[in-house]
Each structure stands twice: as C-alpha cells, then as structure tokens.
Design a protein around this motif. Structure first.
Motif, PDB file in Angstrom:
ATOM      1  N   ILE A   1      36.872  49.575  42.347  1.00  0.00           N
ATOM      2  CA  ILE A   1      37.759  48.566  42.614  1.00  0.00           C
ATOM      3  C   ILE A   1      37.664  47.550  41.884  1.00  0.00           C
ATOM      4  CG2 ILE A   1      37.731  49.422  45.192  1.00  0.00           C
ATOM      5  CD1 ILE A   1      36.674  46.305  45.894  1.00  0.00           C
ATOM      6  N   TYR A   2      38.694  46.371  41.952  1.00  0.00           N
ATOM      7  CA  TYR A   2      38.401  45.275  41.160  1.00  0.00           C
ATOM      8  C   TYR A   2      39.100  44.077  42.094  1.00  0.00           C
ATOM      9  CZ  TYR A   2      43.629  45.187  40.814  1.00  0.00           C
ATOM     10  OH  TYR A   2      44.950  45.031  41.047  1.00  0.00           O
ATOM     11  N   PHE A   3      38.664  43.128  42.038  1.00  0.00           N
ATOM     12  CA  PHE A   3      39.255  41.616  42.827  1.00  0.00           C
ATOM     13  C   PHE A   3      39.379  40.681  41.779  1.00  0.00           C
ATOM     14  CE2 PHE A   3      34.736  41.838  43.603  1.00  0.00           C
ATOM     15  CZ  PHE A   3      34.205  40.429  43.256  1.00  0.00           C
ATOM     16  N   LYS A   4      40.550  40.026  42.010  1.00  0.00           N
ATOM     17  CA  LYS A   4      40.653  38.647  41.342  1.00  0.00           C
ATOM     18  C   LYS A   4      40.514  37.265  41.837  1.00  0.00           C
ATOM     19  CE  LYS A   4      43.977  40.972  38.207  1.00  0.00           C
ATOM     20  NZ  LYS A   4      45.416  40.950  37.728  1.00  0.00           N
ATOM     21  N   ILE A   5      39.767  36.305  41.387  1.00  0.00           N
ATOM     22  CA  ILE A   5      39.656  35.237  41.922  1.00  0.00           C
ATOM     23  C   ILE A   5      40.447  34.120  41.385  1.00  0.00           C
ATOM     24  CG2 ILE A   5      37.859  33.354  42.833  1.00  0.00           C
ATOM     25  CD1 ILE A   5      35.843  35.936  43.520  1.00  0.00           C
ATOM     26  N   ARG A   6      41.111  32.985  42.056  1.00  0.00           N
ATOM     27  CA  ARG A   6      41.762  31.976  41.501  1.00  0.00           C
ATOM     28  C   ARG A   6      40.898  30.593  42.138  1.00  0.00           C
ATOM     29  NH1 ARG A   6      48.006  30.296  43.027  1.00  0.00           N
ATOM     30  NH2 ARG A   6      48.034  28.346  42.129  1.00  0.00           N
ATOM     31  N   ALA A   7      40.483  29.713  41.151  1.00  0.00           N
ATOM     32  CA  ALA A   7      39.978  28.454  41.579  1.00  0.00           C
ATOM     33  C   ALA A   7      40.656  27.559  40.936  1.00  0.00           C
ATOM     34  CB  ALA A   7      38.455  28.555  41.207  1.00  0.00           C
ATOM     35  N   GLU A   8      40.980  26.549  41.610  1.00  0.00           N
ATOM     36  CA  GLU A   8      41.668  25.217  41.100  1.00  0.00           C
ATOM     37  C   GLU A   8      40.839  23.941  41.553  1.00  0.00           C
ATOM     38  OE1 GLU A   8      45.614  24.726  41.878  1.00  0.00           O
ATOM     39  OE2 GLU A   8      46.425  26.641  41.204  1.00  0.00           O
ATOM     40  N   HIS A   9      40.884  23.009  40.535  1.00  0.00           N
ATOM     41  CA  HIS A   9      40.334  21.602  40.668  1.00  0.00           C
ATOM     42  C   HIS A   9      41.770  20.691  41.026  1.00  0.00           C
ATOM     43  CE1 HIS A   9      37.665  18.099  39.951  1.00  0.00           C
ATOM     44  NE2 HIS A   9      38.466  17.764  40.957  1.00  0.00           N
TER      45      HIS A   9
END
Length: 315
Positions: free
Chosen positions: A259-267
């Motif tokens: 599987i894959y997973f995508k992570i989005r992070a924001e300051h």
C-alpha cells in the motif's frame, strides 16, 4: 441563545472536522469509506485540519506545504496465525505477546475493524524518515518498561538472516539496554544494521508524529516540522498541522499487501482577516456567556422571590 450559537458553529465545525474526506491536488477527493461502515476507537481525538478543496485552514496562510508519499505492507492481525511460510511468521509470537492487553490505536481515521481484522502495517526500518526513526528510538525503544503505557507501541524487530530457517519465537521487539543509574536517553540501543530491521505499527500510531515524516527535505520548514511542540490538531497562529490525506488499501484476498499513504504537513500563520474574525468571534462568545450568566442569575432571583427566600446577604 444556544440554538442561535449552534446555527453559527455548525458550518464552521463541519468545515474542518470531517474525518472521512482528504484532499489531493488537482481537485480529486479521497474518501475512506471504512469510516462510514465501521466504528471509531473510543479514544480517537484526531480530525483532518484541512478544507476539502485543499486551501489552508480557514483564516490562515501557509508558510510552507509539504506532501510526501510512503510505502508499507498492510496485514491483518489474523495473519499472525497463518503459520510457517507467511512473511509475518518469524515475528508473530513476539507481536502477539507484546500487544496482548494493550489498547488498539485505530486504523486510518481511527477506524476499528475489530478483532483479527484490525490493520497492522509493516515497513522496512531504513524506509522510515530519519526524524521518525530518531523519535522511535528515543520515545519507544529507550522508554522504560514500567512507563510503557497500555497502548500499542512501534515494534522494531531484527529480521532473520536469509540463510537461517524462519521460526516463530517469542523474541521481543528491540529495546535499549537499561544502564543502572543512567538517564534512559543514554541507554545503548542494540547494534543491528538499519537494513536488518523492520517495524510494525497500527495506522493510528502515525497521527501523533505526522510532521516528522515530512521534515527531512522540508526546506524552510524542516525545523518546524521536526519540532513536535509546534504540532497541533487544530490550526493556530505559527503552528504545524498535518494529515494522512490519502492511502490505498490492501487486496488481502489476492495476496496484494503493498500500500501507499500520503502525508500533508503545513506550517500555518494566522492571516490578518483570520485574526480580526477570531477577535470578533471571541468577543461575541464572551458577551454571549455574560448575557447567559445574567439570564441565569435573574431566573434564580425570580425563583427566590416567588418562594419568599431572603437574599444571600440577609441570611
């Protein structure tokens, strides 16, 4: 008053609190249907901080936005019982012994498929970002047993050499060797090469440390993503928010576990408009609470008068 406030609050809450949608650039929306079909673990307190359309949280501007994709193998707890020949077989006894009696952290979005259907992810240790590995070493592998908590932990195992027959044993996850009288942060970790280690965890264990996955190579936000003290579940000025906004599912029936997973992070930084709106909102709420207290006080005094009771300073 309460009904009026609810009518104002509801749209704002729905804008950022839904746990089932996630955003992908290009206008595509990912929906985790499991969050509709299965219960959520009772201790779950994480919610996606981004709007559906992918903009920053309402009232905020983005200092930087980093999206990264990761790969894992997704199993179910029932796979621990599949016996010799299964990839989990060498670790099955150790995993079952270690998670016995511990609370399941939840799958994606806190979903709990229950029993032997619960998700268990496996990743090569060296495929974890360096900040994640460092966090696991310091907060899990060097954590004293007595302070180990009652939930699942990240479980790091040494892989069996290819020339050695794979057997299921009760080998425990790798831990630092305690040194009497020394701080746990100085305990020595087992000398096992990164390529010879794998890590097991439930998807729900990712959420408390999500920004660490995007820190390395995060440009001007590497420092803020690597500092979990900035990470908050609900956006505030000069803070970091993150979410695994998309993931694939294993096809267990056909033996496809990749599987894959995508992570989005924001300051994020609070915008001038957002700050004005927050100040106005805080003022409205403060005035509403003051008005409600006055109303309750008036009701109590009216009730006291109807019963002929003396005022408090007359008692």
């Amino acid at each position: 008053m309460k009904a009026g406030l609810a009518s104002v609050l509801l749209p704002l809450l729905l804008q950022g609190a839904s746990p089932v949608h996630a955003y992908e650039k290009g206008g595509k929306h990912f929906i985790n249907w499991d969050a509709h079909e299965y219960p959520i673990v009772s201790h779950w307190n994480w919610h996606r901080p981004f709007p559906d359309h992918g903009d920053p949280p309402m009232g905020f501007e983005t200092k930087c936005n980093v999206v990264k994709k990761f790969h894992a193998r997704s199993y179910r707890l029932g796979d621990l019982r599949n016996g010799e020949g299964h990839p989990l077989y060498p670790f099955s006894d150790g995993i079952q012994k270690y998670i016995a009696g511990r609370t399941y952290p939840g799958s994606w979005d806190g979903v709990d498929h229950g029993g032997m259907q619960r998700d268990l992810l496996m990743m090569e240790w060296r495929e974890l970002p360096v900040y994640v590995r460092k966090w696991i070493e310091d907060n899990e592998m060097r954590r004293p047993e007595m302070d180990d908590g009652r939930t699942w932990r990240f479980m790091v195992f040494q892989k069996k050499p290819k020339k050695v027959a794979a057997t299921a044993t009760e080998t425990a996850p790798l831990r630092a060797v305690p040194t009497e009288g020394a701080e746990s942060s100085t305990w020595k970790l087992p000398e096992v090469a990164d390529r010879d280690k794998v890590v097991f965890f439930a998807p729900g264990q990712l959420y408390p440390i999500l920004p660490l996955f995007n820190a390395k190579g995060g440009g001007k936000c590497e420092d803020s993503f690597s500092d979990l003290s900035r990470y908050v579940p609900v956006a505030k000025d000069d803070s970091v928010v993150a979410w695994p906004f998309e993931h694939s599912k294993a096809d267990h029936e056909n033996g496809k576990v990749e599987i894959y997973f995508k992570i989005r992070a924001e300051h994020v930084l609070e915008s001038e408009h957002g700050r004005d709106r927050r100040v106005l909102w805080d003022t409205l709420m403060r005035n509403a609470r003051r008005t409600e207290r006055k109303h309750l006080r008036a009701e109590r005094e009216a009730g006291r008068d109807s019963l002929g009771m003396p005022e408090r300073d007359e008692l």
